[in-house]
Design an enzyme around this catalytic site. Structure first.
Site, PDB file in Angstrom:
ATOM      1  N   TYR A 188       0.893  -1.315  -0.139  1.00 11.35           N
ATOM      2  CA  TYR A 188      -0.152   0.054  -0.028  1.00 11.35           C
ATOM      3  C   TYR A 188       0.876   1.346  -0.096  1.00 11.35           C
ATOM      4  O   TYR A 188       0.667   2.302  -0.533  1.00 11.35           O
ATOM      5  CB  TYR A 188      -0.851  -0.011   1.181  1.00 11.35           C
ATOM      6  CG  TYR A 188      -2.075  -1.030   1.247  1.00 11.35           C
ATOM      7  CD1 TYR A 188      -3.155  -0.892   0.459  1.00 11.35           C
ATOM      8  CD2 TYR A 188      -1.854  -2.262   1.788  1.00 11.35           C
ATOM      9  CE1 TYR A 188      -4.232  -1.964   0.118  1.00 11.35           C
ATOM     10  CE2 TYR A 188      -2.857  -3.227   1.652  1.00 11.35           C
ATOM     11  CZ  TYR A 188      -4.051  -3.042   0.801  1.00 11.35           C
ATOM     12  OH  TYR A 188      -4.885  -4.009   0.690  1.00 11.35           O
ATOM     13  N   ASN A 233     -12.385   0.702  -5.431  1.00 12.69           N
ATOM     14  CA  ASN A 233     -12.084   0.642  -7.025  1.00 12.69           C
ATOM     15  C   ASN A 233     -13.481   0.256  -7.832  1.00 12.69           C
ATOM     16  O   ASN A 233     -13.737  -0.830  -7.435  1.00 12.69           O
ATOM     17  CB  ASN A 233     -10.977  -0.486  -6.948  1.00 12.69           C
ATOM     18  CG  ASN A 233     -10.821  -0.623  -8.587  1.00 12.69           C
ATOM     19  OD1 ASN A 233     -10.992   0.065  -9.302  1.00 12.69           O
ATOM     20  ND2 ASN A 233      -9.810  -1.734  -8.752  1.00 12.69           N
ATOM     21  N   CYS A 249      -6.270  -3.917  -8.242  1.00 10.37           N
ATOM     22  CA  CYS A 249      -6.180  -3.468  -6.858  1.00 10.37           C
ATOM     23  C   CYS A 249      -5.793  -4.949  -6.010  1.00 10.37           C
ATOM     24  O   CYS A 249      -5.430  -4.885  -4.972  1.00 10.37           O
ATOM     25  CB  CYS A 249      -7.282  -2.882  -6.155  1.00 10.37           C
ATOM     26  SG  CYS A 249      -8.711  -3.755  -6.443  1.00 10.37           S
ATOM     27  N   HIS A 250      -6.051  -6.133  -6.805  1.00 12.13           N
ATOM     28  CA  HIS A 250      -5.561  -7.179  -5.919  1.00 12.13           C
ATOM     29  C   HIS A 250      -3.978  -7.455  -5.638  1.00 12.13           C
ATOM     30  O   HIS A 250      -3.622  -8.097  -5.107  1.00 12.13           O
ATOM     31  CB  HIS A 250      -6.241  -8.719  -6.685  1.00 12.13           C
ATOM     32  CG  HIS A 250      -5.776  -8.532  -8.222  1.00 12.13           C
ATOM     33  ND1 HIS A 250      -6.349  -7.920  -9.281  1.00 12.13           N
ATOM     34  CD2 HIS A 250      -4.890  -9.271  -8.983  1.00 12.13           C
ATOM     35  CE1 HIS A 250      -5.981  -8.266 -10.192  1.00 12.13           C
ATOM     36  NE2 HIS A 250      -4.991  -9.084 -10.195  1.00 12.13           N
ATOM     37  N   GLU A 300      -2.113 -15.460 -11.652  1.00 10.87           N
ATOM     38  CA  GLU A 300      -0.908 -14.468 -12.433  1.00 10.87           C
ATOM     39  C   GLU A 300       0.213 -15.082 -12.111  1.00 10.87           C
ATOM     40  O   GLU A 300       1.247 -15.088 -12.980  1.00 10.87           O
ATOM     41  CB  GLU A 300      -1.045 -12.923 -11.857  1.00 10.87           C
ATOM     42  CG  GLU A 300      -2.397 -12.286 -12.184  1.00 10.87           C
ATOM     43  CD  GLU A 300      -2.422 -10.895 -11.941  1.00 10.87           C
ATOM     44  OE1 GLU A 300      -1.247 -10.323 -11.438  1.00 10.87           O
ATOM     45  OE2 GLU A 300      -3.599 -10.244 -12.177  1.00 10.87           O
TER      46      GLU A 300
END
Lengths: 205, 167
Positions: A141, A164, A172-173, A199
């Site tokens: 963050y 978001n 945002c993940h 990912e």
């Protein structure tokens, strides 16, 4: 295509359901042609549950997880963008295709236009900066706060991520706690884990 | 109105189709349905909050259906009002914002079942059998609710008009 309604005043039922489905599709098309399709949405099944995807004429306005409440998301769109909201239509084809590719591990970045009018100020700067965190990686963050121009605003970054309007598309993940734990997510901790794992495999595989 | 229009189509699509079929045949009814909902979509953001949506849609649908009857009649023999069926409670151009607003309020103030029966039968032109299929209960019960509703409208509406006249 049209079912046989030979009799006036039949009770309706399955035949009418089909007629109404066709009429609904026709309405969405003519609304698009007449420039009245202010917001269009569809709900699709994904590895992170049912996602509502909504777009205006300028781009994707909203992606909402089931746990966030699709009804609430639609009501917000109707109140803040336009109540001319209809389900379906061709406008969403490109973004849904890209989401399919992403969930299949075949796409790392999204090319479709995003319309961020549901978010303003610093939060908007934060979500707009999210694509700088590359696919398959994470950032804290605090790091994202630095990219958004306010290094001390880690807490505000957390809020911005939670609100978001277009999660998944704006990642945002990929923003996690400094200690390495995933942290909270609007779609639920499990969804965040699923996306990060997807990912990771996409990068190594 | 600030409610998503999708909900309006889902909730009232079937009723509007029946109203269009009551005036036109099945095929032309579908065109009238399309015109009704496109017009309603256009007007939706400016429709005052609190409008009785079903009554509004039924009136738009009936008008669109009658327009269609007129259009076709024009190709044959010109007549004054070939589309009118029964005695309309509200002039064809009445609707929220028109001078008949009092009547709209009066219709909106009727108890639930009476209101739906009056809207569907008198504004929509649906036979009582179809009204009963939509609101539940028997034909006779629908007929009775309709008569009670019209009687109630006469009382309130006439009352208002008398007040206006003496003011």
């Amino acid at each position: 295509m049209t079912t046989q309604i030979t009799e006036r005043g039949t009770g309706g039922g399955a035949g009418d359901d089909r007629v109404l489905r066709d009429l609904h599709a026709r309405l969405v098309d003519s609304a698009q042609t007449a420039g009245l399709l202010d917001v269009t949405y569809r709900v699709v099944d994904t590895p992170v549950g049912r996602l509502l995807v909504a777009a205006g004429e300028r781009g994707v306005l909203r992606v909402a997880f089931d746990v966030q409440g699709h009804e609430a998301a639609l009501e917000e769109l109707a109140a803040r963008v336009s109540p001319r909201v209809l389900e379906g239509g061709r406008r969403l084809d490109p973004v849904l295709r890209e989401l399919d590719e992403y969930f299949a591990g075949a796409r790392r970045a999204f090319d479709v236009a995003v319309d961020l009018r549901l978010v303003a100020g610093f939060r908007r700067q934060v979500v707009a900066a999210l694509p700088t965190v590359a696919y398959g990686t994470t950032a804290s963050y605090t790091e994202v706060a630095g990219v958004a121009g306010s290094p001390r605003a880690a807490r505000a970054v957390g809020t911005a991520c939670a609100r978001n309007p277009v999660p998944v598309l704006l990642p945002c993940h990929r923003v996690v706690c400094a200690g390495g734990s995933p942290g909270r997510y609007a779609g639920g901790a499990a969804a965040k884990g699923t996306l990060l794992e997807l990912e990771r495999r996409g990068v190594t595989g | 109105m600030t409610e998503p229009f999708e909900d309006v189509v889902r909730v009232h699509g079937g009723t509007v189709l029946r109203v269009c079929r009551a005036v036109l045949g099945a095929r032309d009814a579908e065109d009238a349905w399309s015109e009704t909902f496109l017009a309603a979509l256009r007007a939706w953001p400016d429709l005052p909050v609190g409008t009785n949506v079903e009554a509004w849609l039924v009136t738009v649908a009936r008008r669109k259906a009658i327009d269609e009857v007129r259009r076709r009649a024009r190709h044959a023999v010109p007549v004054d009002d070939p589309g009118a069926t029964g005695t309309p409670l509200v002039a064809p151009d009445a609707g929220p914002g028109s001078r008949d607003l009092d009547l709209w309020h009066a219709v909106g103030a009727l108890p639930g079942k009476q209101r739906r029966v009056v809207v569907l039968h008198h504004l929509g032109g649906l036979p009582y059998a179809e009204v009963a299929a939509l609101v539940g209960g028997t034909d006779a019960a629908a007929r009775r609710a309709g008569a009670d509703g019209v009687a109630a409208l006469r009382r309130t509406y006439d009352g208002w008009r008398t007040e206006e006249g003496t003011a």
